[in-house]
Design a protein around this motif. Sequence first.
Motif, PDB file in Angstrom:
ATOM      1  N   TRP A 170       0.785  -1.101   0.004  1.00 22.26           N
ATOM      2  CA  TRP A 170       0.068  -0.016  -0.042  1.00 22.26           C
ATOM      3  C   TRP A 170       0.795   1.242  -0.173  1.00 22.26           C
ATOM      4  O   TRP A 170       1.997   1.167   0.306  1.00 22.26           O
ATOM      5  N   LEU A 171       0.208   2.369  -0.368  1.00 23.46           N
ATOM      6  CA  LEU A 171       0.977   3.566  -0.387  1.00 23.46           C
ATOM      7  C   LEU A 171       0.091   4.612   0.470  1.00 23.46           C
ATOM      8  O   LEU A 171      -1.259   4.508   0.627  1.00 23.46           O
ATOM      9  N   ASN A 172       0.768   5.687   1.143  1.00 23.72           N
ATOM     10  CA  ASN A 172       0.010   6.816   1.647  1.00 23.72           C
ATOM     11  C   ASN A 172      -0.647   6.132   2.996  1.00 23.72           C
ATOM     12  O   ASN A 172      -2.001   6.688   2.830  1.00 23.72           O
ATOM     13  N   PRO A 181      -2.392   6.496   6.264  1.00 18.95           N
ATOM     14  CA  PRO A 181      -2.609   7.774   7.029  1.00 18.95           C
ATOM     15  C   PRO A 181      -1.989   7.850   8.287  1.00 18.95           C
ATOM     16  O   PRO A 181      -1.725   6.609   9.050  1.00 18.95           O
ATOM     17  N   GLU A 182      -1.602   8.987   8.712  1.00 23.03           N
ATOM     18  CA  GLU A 182      -0.951   9.053   9.885  1.00 23.03           C
ATOM     19  C   GLU A 182      -1.859   8.698  11.150  1.00 23.03           C
ATOM     20  O   GLU A 182      -2.900   9.020  11.200  1.00 23.03           O
ATOM     21  N   ASP A 212      -3.907   2.702  -3.111  1.00 23.12           N
ATOM     22  CA  ASP A 212      -3.485   3.905  -2.448  1.00 23.12           C
ATOM     23  C   ASP A 212      -4.548   4.375  -1.375  1.00 23.12           C
ATOM     24  O   ASP A 212      -5.581   4.287  -1.661  1.00 23.12           O
ATOM     25  N   ASP A 214      -4.724   7.110   0.171  1.00 28.69           N
ATOM     26  CA  ASP A 214      -4.820   8.498   0.138  1.00 28.69           C
ATOM     27  C   ASP A 214      -5.804   9.249   0.469  1.00 28.69           C
ATOM     28  O   ASP A 214      -6.326  10.225   1.140  1.00 28.69           O
ATOM     29  N   ASP A 215      -6.959   8.546  -0.070  1.00 29.15           N
ATOM     30  CA  ASP A 215      -8.385   8.914   0.045  1.00 29.15           C
ATOM     31  C   ASP A 215      -9.272   8.267   1.466  1.00 29.15           C
ATOM     32  O   ASP A 215     -10.202   8.729   1.909  1.00 29.15           O
ATOM     33  N   SER A 221      -7.768   8.741   4.824  1.00 29.28           N
ATOM     34  CA  SER A 221      -7.111   9.434   5.843  1.00 29.28           C
ATOM     35  C   SER A 221      -7.927   9.571   7.156  1.00 29.28           C
ATOM     36  O   SER A 221      -7.452   9.425   8.332  1.00 29.28           O
TER      37      SER A 221
END
Length: 446
Positions: free
Chosen positions: A345-347, A349-350, A385, A387-388, A390
């Motif tokens: 996976w990428l990105n 979430p913190e 990904d 990224d969406d 978070s």
Amino acid sequence: MENEKTGRRRVVYLLLSILVAAGIWLYADLTSGPNGTPRTKTREFLEIPIDYLYESTLTDRGLMLVDEDTDRTIDLELKGTRWNISSLDRSKIRVTASLLDVTSAGVQRVNYVVSFTDSRYGNNAIQREDASISMARVNISELYSRTIDVSCELVGNVAEGYSAGQVELSHTKVEVRGLQEDINPISYAKVTLDIGGGAEETVSRDLELQYYDKNGQLLDKSGIYSSVENINAALPVFVTKELRLIVNFNDAPGCRERNTEHFIEPSTIAVSGDATELKNVETLVLGNYNLTELGTTASENYTTTNYPIILPEGCTNVSGVTRAALRIRFKDMTSATVNTENISWLNLPEGKRVELLTENLEVKVFGTEADVAALTGEDVAVTVDLDDYSAASGTYTIPAEVTVNKGDVGISGLYQIQVTIREGGEDPPPEEEEPNAGPDEEEPVG
């Protein structure tokens, strides 16, 4: 010896004194008179041309300047210092008269101005003492007009294998104006277009009008004014060419033009058109073809796609064929399913951690037999990904991107990976399994 040198010096000094004295005398004689006043002199200049300004304005008003009864030269008596007047050349004298205020026909008088093209004679350094006329006499006549035909004489020839169309003129008629005795003899106007020997492209020229009488004799143009001074003459030169029909292929991984067998029927078409436009044209593009639409398996049968034949602007279809067919197939194509555990996976979430619920994925690939056979699960990478996501927690099915890092292989279909997103920055450590007692080990006695 010393006396001889002294004598020579005296002679040199004497000569220099005489030259300086002569120069001073000459300068004083040319520039100053008695009591320090400038010494002046007059000089005659005969038949200085008169330059009439704004003749084109007269033409716009339907008038023209006639030579008869018009002053064309003037005699001047000019005054200035002896130095200036002696050095003045007649070519430096300019006499101008403006026709800007002339609005009607008839003999009339206009003012003139005497000036000098050399700045040394300006600022009243030379003045007009007398002149043969006080004002310039001009004879203004009304213009007589007629509309005449324009023709074109063609000189030269086109190259072998080429053909010429009809000469195209920017004007086929023009209005000519002037004195009636100058206009009446005109029968027609003509331009001459020389295309040279062996013209291979369209020829276009701006040509000067010439006027002819009814017997074909060339007339003097002086005194004749035309609504246009030049005529554009163009001779279209045509050529018939055999253009090769082609299709632009849009390829992708696993689907390359080099892996196809294809042909177009018909393969060429005869086109006739402007030689300039077709000069560097050897092919005619029918359209685009996306190779991913051809399929992912080799076939003995060809797929056929029909295209309309659209000609370049201004061209004629000599062959008469209006449609062409592309027949195409892959000459080496196979597909297979590859199982991969190479999922990442990428990105992330913190403050989140992720767990992959999909641990392996079957991916359908296609390409040449050699490339597909050489592929293993390690060569296929699956990436999601995040990224969406978070602000998300829970289990989700997310679209995945599949890439192949070996060979020229394409991917069929769309793929998804199921993941669980939880709060907490680290994944929990895996639970350790307690070792089971072996079959030959005795359990301790409590």
